[in-house]
Design a protein around this motif. Sequence first.
Motif, PDB file in Angstrom:
ATOM      1  N   TYR A 113       1.603   2.322  -5.648  1.00 48.81           N
ATOM      2  CA  TYR A 113       1.011   3.207  -4.640  1.00 48.81           C
ATOM      3  C   TYR A 113       1.090   2.611  -3.242  1.00 48.81           C
ATOM      4  O   TYR A 113       1.114   3.350  -2.255  1.00 48.81           O
ATOM      5  CB  TYR A 113      -0.415   3.572  -5.050  1.00 48.81           C
TER       6      TYR A 113
ATOM      7  N   THR B 163       2.987   4.763  -0.258  1.00 49.19           N
ATOM      8  CA  THR B 163       2.347   5.121   1.014  1.00 49.19           C
ATOM      9  C   THR B 163       2.990   4.414   2.196  1.00 49.19           C
ATOM     10  O   THR B 163       3.033   4.957   3.298  1.00 49.19           O
ATOM     11  CB  THR B 163       0.842   4.798   0.985  1.00 49.19           C
TER      12      THR B 163
ATOM     13  N   LYS C  58       2.100   1.893   4.125  1.00 49.73           N
ATOM     14  CA  LYS C  58       1.225   1.686   5.283  1.00 49.73           C
ATOM     15  C   LYS C  58       1.735   0.529   6.147  1.00 49.73           C
ATOM     16  O   LYS C  58       2.328  -0.422   5.630  1.00 49.73           O
ATOM     17  CB  LYS C  58      -0.202   1.394   4.821  1.00 49.73           C
TER      18      LYS C  58
ATOM     19  N   LYS D 112       7.941   6.165   3.465  1.00 52.96           N
ATOM     20  CA  LYS D 112       7.247   6.464   4.707  1.00 52.96           C
ATOM     21  C   LYS D 112       8.076   7.400   5.580  1.00 52.96           C
ATOM     22  O   LYS D 112       7.577   8.367   6.140  1.00 52.96           O
ATOM     23  CB  LYS D 112       6.955   5.163   5.460  1.00 52.96           C
TER      24      LYS D 112
ATOM     25  N   GLU E  51       8.041  10.870   4.213  1.00 52.02           N
ATOM     26  CA  GLU E  51       6.755  11.535   4.449  1.00 52.02           C
ATOM     27  C   GLU E  51       6.664  12.024   5.885  1.00 52.02           C
ATOM     28  O   GLU E  51       6.210  13.129   6.153  1.00 52.02           O
ATOM     29  CB  GLU E  51       5.620  10.552   4.148  1.00 52.02           C
TER      30      GLU E  51
END
Length: 253
Positions: free
Chosen positions: A185, A189, A191, A245, A248
């Motif tokens: 995860y 994502t 980040k 990323k 997204e």
Amino acid sequence: MELSKRLTAIGAMVDPGSRLADIGTDHGYLPIWLVEQGVIPSAIAMDINEGPLLRARAHIEEHGLDARISLRKSDGLEGLEPGEADTAVIAGMGGMLIIRILERGKRIAAGLRRLVLSPQSEIKEVRRYLLRNGYQIFAEDMAEEEGKYYVVIKAGYLQETADGKEGLGPDEEPWSYIEEKYGRYLLRTGKPVFLEYLKKEEDTLIKIRETLMEVRTKKADERLLQIDREILAVKEALFQAGAEKTGEESRKK
């Protein structure tokens, strides 16, 4: 009370209304903050050592929460009775110790609805243990504090019922080596803090490789092969996290 970035990330993984057991509570800051914020109604703060419990008691009384946060001396989950809590936080310790706590407290751990774990080492081993012992990982986060990076893992035990597996559906795909090492995860994502961590990891490995290239002994050559594999792994992780990323961001546009 203002929590550190690490404890804030851990606290964010605790579901509202949880009946919490904080294993290795130390100063008791996490349960105090969660109760004061109205996230949970009460908590059990547990530690194997008397010193941390005394510190936690002082802080709990200072915040006037001694009626809502109880203290208990316990080696891991051993002092917790079935049904007393539905969520356990186990943080601030090495991954192998977390695995030992879960293994020794199997009966209690399997009865919990949620585990929130933050191993400070052997993170891949913790993920692997969970995935091979009836748990599903369904959320991860990372926090940076004073140059150190902390992973938080949220997991749940897959309990068999008459209607099948309740609560958490099984993952569609088995976890790959890269996912076990860096976190499915976290990779999805992508980040900024995670990408920063991966880049620093890559830079460190490259520097180690350069040093080994100057030594060229048999032992150094064996280590060099290992480092090369680790560099390939972190490059793949950077690609996956960056690709996720970028994809997204493109979808948002």
